[in-house]
Design an enzyme around this catalytic site. Structure first.
Site, PDB file in Angstrom:
ATOM      1  N   GLU A   1      -5.146 -14.123   8.069  1.00  0.00           N
ATOM      2  CA  GLU A   1      -4.208 -13.649   7.051  1.00  0.00           C
ATOM      3  C   GLU A   1      -2.763 -13.833   7.544  1.00  0.00           C
ATOM      4  O   GLU A   1      -1.886 -14.261   6.793  1.00  0.00           O
ATOM      5  CB  GLU A   1      -4.486 -12.178   6.739  1.00  0.00           C
ATOM      6  CG  GLU A   1      -3.623 -11.600   5.643  1.00  0.00           C
ATOM      7  CD  GLU A   1      -3.917 -10.131   5.378  1.00  0.00           C
ATOM      8  OE1 GLU A   1      -3.121  -9.529   4.631  1.00  0.00           O
ATOM      9  OE2 GLU A   1      -4.904  -9.574   5.907  1.00  0.00           O
TER      10      GLU A   1
ATOM     11  N   ASN B   1      -1.011  -1.216  12.975  1.00  0.00           N
ATOM     12  CA  ASN B   1      -0.470  -2.254  12.099  1.00  0.00           C
ATOM     13  C   ASN B   1       0.760  -2.866  12.749  1.00  0.00           C
ATOM     14  O   ASN B   1       1.673  -2.153  13.136  1.00  0.00           O
ATOM     15  CB  ASN B   1      -0.017  -1.647  10.767  1.00  0.00           C
ATOM     16  CG  ASN B   1      -1.148  -0.992  10.018  1.00  0.00           C
ATOM     17  OD1 ASN B   1      -2.010  -1.660   9.480  1.00  0.00           O
ATOM     18  ND2 ASN B   1      -1.152   0.333   9.996  1.00  0.00           N
TER      19      ASN B   1
ATOM     20  N   ASP C   1       4.619  -4.856   6.330  1.00  0.00           N
ATOM     21  CA  ASP C   1       3.374  -5.163   7.026  1.00  0.00           C
ATOM     22  C   ASP C   1       3.314  -6.651   7.353  1.00  0.00           C
ATOM     23  O   ASP C   1       3.495  -7.486   6.465  1.00  0.00           O
ATOM     24  CB  ASP C   1       2.191  -4.765   6.133  1.00  0.00           C
ATOM     25  CG  ASP C   1       0.863  -5.058   6.774  1.00  0.00           C
ATOM     26  OD1 ASP C   1       0.335  -4.159   7.441  1.00  0.00           O
ATOM     27  OD2 ASP C   1       0.349  -6.188   6.618  1.00  0.00           O
TER      28      ASP C   1
ATOM     29  N   ARG D   1       0.852  -1.193   0.000  1.00  0.00           N
ATOM     30  CA  ARG D   1       0.000   0.000   0.000  1.00  0.00           C
ATOM     31  C   ARG D   1       0.886   1.241   0.000  1.00  0.00           C
ATOM     32  O   ARG D   1       1.929   1.272   0.644  1.00  0.00           O
ATOM     33  CB  ARG D   1      -0.875  -0.028   1.253  1.00  0.00           C
ATOM     34  CG  ARG D   1      -1.834   1.097   1.412  1.00  0.00           C
ATOM     35  CD  ARG D   1      -2.764   0.890   2.613  1.00  0.00           C
ATOM     36  NE  ARG D   1      -3.649  -0.231   2.354  1.00  0.00           N
ATOM     37  CZ  ARG D   1      -3.889  -1.234   3.212  1.00  0.00           C
ATOM     38  NH1 ARG D   1      -3.320  -1.248   4.387  1.00  0.00           N
ATOM     39  NH2 ARG D   1      -4.697  -2.205   2.890  1.00  0.00           N
TER      40      ARG D   1
END
Length: 179
Positions: free
Chosen positions: A124, A88, A104, A24
């Site tokens: 995830e 995060n 990340d 991102r």
């Protein structure tokens, strides 16, 4: 000491995945603080580009804390109903002259104005830790830092006491940053 972004300038913020792929990009972050421990950046009406090419525009201002020695970053979104925190789990952030960058590691925590929180993306994290072969040492650090982050929240450690977020945002406004 590594490079520091210059206070009062705009920078890109880029998040990668463990395999090196771009995750991102925030196209505009205004630097309010930069030192060896953290970068504090305000995003306001900024374009965000996802890895799949999808683009979206931030709806509210956010004071973002990117730590150079911690394995998390904190995005404090300023809304009419209060400050919402999106945290995060990620590698320590670096600035390379082009952008503030980190890796990340999937796990996220949302903290609501009523002090309740939600841990996100555990599936995830489990999937990517296998797919991308996260080293065991990295996983231990990420899981340890998750506990540290939750402790910061529990004890209202900066920036979770809201005072610093409000002060940084007022500084941003006083610099005539009314994008």
């Amino acid at each position: 000491m590594s490079k520091l972004p210059e206070v009062g300038t705009e920078v890109f913020v880029q998040s990668y995945k463990h395999d090196g792929s771009l995750h991102r990009t925030w196209c505009k972050g205004f630097v309010l603080e930069a030192n060896e421990d953290r970068f504090v950046v305000v995003t306001n009406k900024a374009w965000v580009i996802e890895a799949d090419g999808r683009r979206w525009f931030t709806r509210e201002p956010a004071v973002c804390f990117f730590y150079t020695k911690r394995w998390f970053n904190i995005i404090s979104m300023i809304r009419k109903t209060g400050i919402y925190y999106y945290c995060n789990l990620a590698s320590p952030s670096v600035y390379d002259g082009e952008a503030i960058k980190n890796i990340d590691y999937d796990l996220d925590v949302k903290l609501y104005p009523d002090r309740s929180y939600q841990i996100l993306d555990e599936n995830e994290y489990a999937l990517h830790s296998t797919m991308m072969a996260y080293p065991k040492e990295v996983m231990k650090i990420v899981e340890w830092e998750m506990q540290n982050l939750l402790e910061w929240m529990e004890y209202s450690k900066d920036p979770f006491n809201q005072t610093s977020v409000q002060e940084f945002y007022q500084t941003y406004l006083s610099m005539n940053r009314l994008d």
